[in-house]
Enzyme design. Structure first.
Site, PDB file in Angstrom:
ATOM      1  N   ILE A   1      83.124 -17.029  55.860  1.00  0.00           N
ATOM      2  CA  ILE A   1      82.340 -17.495  54.713  1.00  0.00           C
ATOM      3  C   ILE A   1      82.690 -16.672  53.482  1.00  0.00           C
ATOM      4  O   ILE A   1      82.920 -17.203  52.391  1.00  0.00           O
ATOM      5  CB  ILE A   1      80.832 -17.402  55.009  1.00  0.00           C
ATOM      6  CG1 ILE A   1      80.449 -18.332  56.154  1.00  0.00           C
ATOM      7  CG2 ILE A   1      80.018 -17.731  53.758  1.00  0.00           C
ATOM      8  CD1 ILE A   1      79.043 -18.102  56.689  1.00  0.00           C
TER       9      ILE A   1
ATOM     10  N   GLN B   1      86.084 -17.579  52.081  1.00  0.00           N
ATOM     11  CA  GLN B   1      86.010 -18.846  51.356  1.00  0.00           C
ATOM     12  C   GLN B   1      85.367 -18.643  49.988  1.00  0.00           C
ATOM     13  O   GLN B   1      85.785 -19.244  48.996  1.00  0.00           O
ATOM     14  CB  GLN B   1      85.213 -19.871  52.165  1.00  0.00           C
ATOM     15  CG  GLN B   1      84.838 -21.136  51.429  1.00  0.00           C
ATOM     16  CD  GLN B   1      86.035 -21.981  51.020  1.00  0.00           C
ATOM     17  OE1 GLN B   1      87.109 -21.859  51.594  1.00  0.00           O
ATOM     18  NE2 GLN B   1      85.851 -22.829  50.017  1.00  0.00           N
ATOM     19  N   GLU B   2      84.366 -17.769  49.927  1.00  0.00           N
ATOM     20  CA  GLU B   2      83.646 -17.542  48.682  1.00  0.00           C
ATOM     21  C   GLU B   2      84.464 -16.732  47.673  1.00  0.00           C
ATOM     22  O   GLU B   2      84.532 -17.083  46.496  1.00  0.00           O
ATOM     23  CB  GLU B   2      82.324 -16.806  48.969  1.00  0.00           C
ATOM     24  CG  GLU B   2      81.287 -17.620  49.721  1.00  0.00           C
ATOM     25  CD  GLU B   2      80.584 -18.631  48.826  1.00  0.00           C
ATOM     26  OE1 GLU B   2      80.955 -18.747  47.646  1.00  0.00           O
ATOM     27  OE2 GLU B   2      79.675 -19.319  49.316  1.00  0.00           O
ATOM     28  N   SER B   3      85.086 -15.645  48.130  1.00  0.00           N
ATOM     29  CA  SER B   3      85.658 -14.674  47.183  1.00  0.00           C
ATOM     30  C   SER B   3      87.042 -14.166  47.535  1.00  0.00           C
ATOM     31  O   SER B   3      87.578 -13.327  46.811  1.00  0.00           O
ATOM     32  CB  SER B   3      84.720 -13.469  47.090  1.00  0.00           C
ATOM     33  OG  SER B   3      84.680 -12.778  48.345  1.00  0.00           O
TER      34      SER B   3
ATOM     35  N   TYR C   1      84.010 -27.156  51.681  1.00  0.00           N
ATOM     36  CA  TYR C   1      83.551 -25.783  51.903  1.00  0.00           C
ATOM     37  C   TYR C   1      83.367 -25.508  53.393  1.00  0.00           C
ATOM     38  O   TYR C   1      83.892 -24.528  53.935  1.00  0.00           O
ATOM     39  CB  TYR C   1      82.240 -25.593  51.143  1.00  0.00           C
ATOM     40  CG  TYR C   1      81.561 -24.259  51.310  1.00  0.00           C
ATOM     41  CD1 TYR C   1      81.933 -23.167  50.548  1.00  0.00           C
ATOM     42  CD2 TYR C   1      80.501 -24.103  52.205  1.00  0.00           C
ATOM     43  CE1 TYR C   1      81.283 -21.942  50.673  1.00  0.00           C
ATOM     44  CE2 TYR C   1      79.849 -22.897  52.345  1.00  0.00           C
ATOM     45  CZ  TYR C   1      80.243 -21.816  51.570  1.00  0.00           C
ATOM     46  OH  TYR C   1      79.594 -20.608  51.708  1.00  0.00           O
TER      47      TYR C   1
END
Length: 475
Positions: free
Chosen positions: A310, A313-315, A440
């Site tokens: 996660i 994927q975010e940063s 996402y």
């Protein structure tokens, strides 16, 4: 790899036809001289399989695999225990049937006319194509016309040998190959990656999963069209096992558990991105070691590798990451979310990971209890991305369009509709970037598969190196 779908209609029709034909002779719970009665008297269903990410694997002491989960459910259906025997190659699997050491083979085996002459197939529950693979950067064959035995090696018992023989006789007279009797398909794939072999052939699903850990493996060409996958039992058995299998597959189709298992193991998408996967695995080596203790510390009930996926994927694991909309940090939290969680610095790695983990737990707690346990995380992730209110809209839209709001397979198909006016104008919470939420979740699933497989490979290599060091004679 083409989108895979279980043939529910085929299973249902075939169940009815065979049940009608076989029923007079197989009240299998009443006879003592049939295969099902023998299995129940023994108290054990014996299943032989291959060790692979799709069929059967053991990670940190826990067993996984599409075929394993189906076999466990079938054993439960029969009221017996499951005994799994792992073999190195397909030939050894069929030896187990021939020698009476297995009741079933559950190993992603393809239905083939040559096989069904000697063995009894079960229901066909997904499909694959056979593909020739090579290593990125090496010569890519565009046709089988010039492929020879010095380049192409096949695992023993592989059904594609029959296809190759037909192609040799009809289209490519110079085609040749060799069979390595000592190695399975996984080993041959590894040897293509290492450069020991030029080419091998494997099924499209196995290749897709392998590429998540070894992006340098590339598909040169399709050798066959889509082929159905099935289980096999002995042909000389009575029909009680076949009838029980058909009834079992029909029941798990009707209650939705077949679709859930398909989604779990086959629903991670078909799109393979070589550059993205390679970049991710480089980050696993170079960046993750520093963050891993924090992911493990705050994951709690969540798999820490999922939490890490996660965050990537975010940063891309950049603590200072900032988006145009103002979300920041490893978990890309909004200012309001950070404040509600008591965080003072979103760019602090520990605060961001702890906050993201707690926020995800909050989303998990909100997911309706009617959603199956193993699918709750996907609903929570979509809510994490676009907001829980829009997840409620997605479930509502799924009901309106005659889908199951508790099925992630059904709900995720409706997510892109949340950005289309004919749909969002009639929903409670209006417009949402549902297509982004869909991507996402799919991306996180791919990163998790890559991370789990890659770390498992590293542990295996380290264990082998340790054993080699221990076995090496002292001087």
């Amino acid at each position: 790899m083409k989108k895979l779908k279980i043939n529910y209609l085929f299973i249902g029709i075939l169940t009815l036809l065979l049940a009608a034909a076989l029923w007079p002779s197989i009240p299998w719970f009443g006879k003592t001289e049939n295969h099902i009665a023998a299995i129940q008297a023994r108290g054990v269903l014996r299943v032989s399989t291959i060790d692979s990410p799709l069929t059967y694997s053991v990670i940190n002491g826990k067993k996984y695999g599409l075929d394993y989960e189906l076999a466990q459910q079938f054993a439960n259906y029969l009221g017996v225990k499951l005994k799994v025997t792992v073999r190195q190659n397909i030939s050894q699997l069929f030896d187990d049937l021939d020698n009476g050491n297995a009741d079933l083979l559950a190993a992603g085996l393809v239905y083939d006319s040559a096989r069904v002459k000697n063995y009894q197939p079960g229901p066909m529950y997904y499909s694959v194509s056979q593909q020739l693979v090579y290593r990125v950067g090496q010569y890519r064959p565009r046709s089988l016309a010039t492929v020879n035995e010095n380049q192409l090696t096949i695992a023993p018992g592989h059904v594609v040998v029959n296809d190759l023989q037909r192609l040799k006789e009809t289209k490519f007279p110079d085609l040749s190959w060799k069979v390595d009797d000592k190695k399975g398909s996984t080993t041959l794939l590894e040897e293509v990656i290492s450069g020991k072999l030029d080419y091998t052939i494997a099924d499209s699903v196995a290749i897709s999963l392998f590429q998540r850990v070894h992006p340098e493996l590339a598909v040169a060409l399709d050798v066959t069209d889509e082929q159905p996958v099935t289980w096999f039992s002995r042909l000389d058995d009575d029909n009680t096992l076949s009838a029980a299998l058909l009834d079992f597959f029909n029941s798990i189709n009707e209650d939705g558990s077949l679709a859930r298992i398909e989604e779990k193991y086959l629903g991670h998408g078909d799109d393979f991105d070589y550059v993205d996967t390679r970049s991710f695995l480089r980050a696993v080596d170079n960046v993750l070691p520093e963050l891993e203790p924090l992911f493990k510390k705050y994951a709690k009930e969540i798999d820490w590798r999922l939490l890490a996926a996660i965050s990537y994927q975010e940063s891309h694991w950049d603590p200072l990451a900032t988006s145009p909309t103002g979300v920041r940090g490893l978990m890309m939290l909004t200012k309001n979310t950070a404040q509600s969680l008591g965080l003072t610095d979103r760019t602090d790695a520990e605060q961001s990971i702890s906050g993201g983990a707690r926020y995800l737990e909050d989303m998990m707690a909100k997911v309706p209890e009617t959603v199956p346990e193993d699918e709750r995380i996907w609903f929570a992730l979509a809510a994490y991305n676009m907001g829980y209110a829009h997840m409620l809209d997605a479930r509502s839209l799924t009901v309106k369009t005659k889908g199951n709001p508790d099925s992630w397979t059904d709900v995720k198909q409706r997510l892109p509709l949340l950005s289309q006016k004919p749909y969002y104008s009639k929903l409670t919470y209006g417009y949402a970037r549902g297509h982004e939420a869909y991507a996402y979740v799919e991306n996180i699933r791919k990163y998790q598969i890559s991370l789990v497989g890659y770390l498992q490979e590293k542990e295996k290599q380290e264990a082998e190196a340790m054993k080699l060091a221990q076995d090496y004679p002292a001087v």
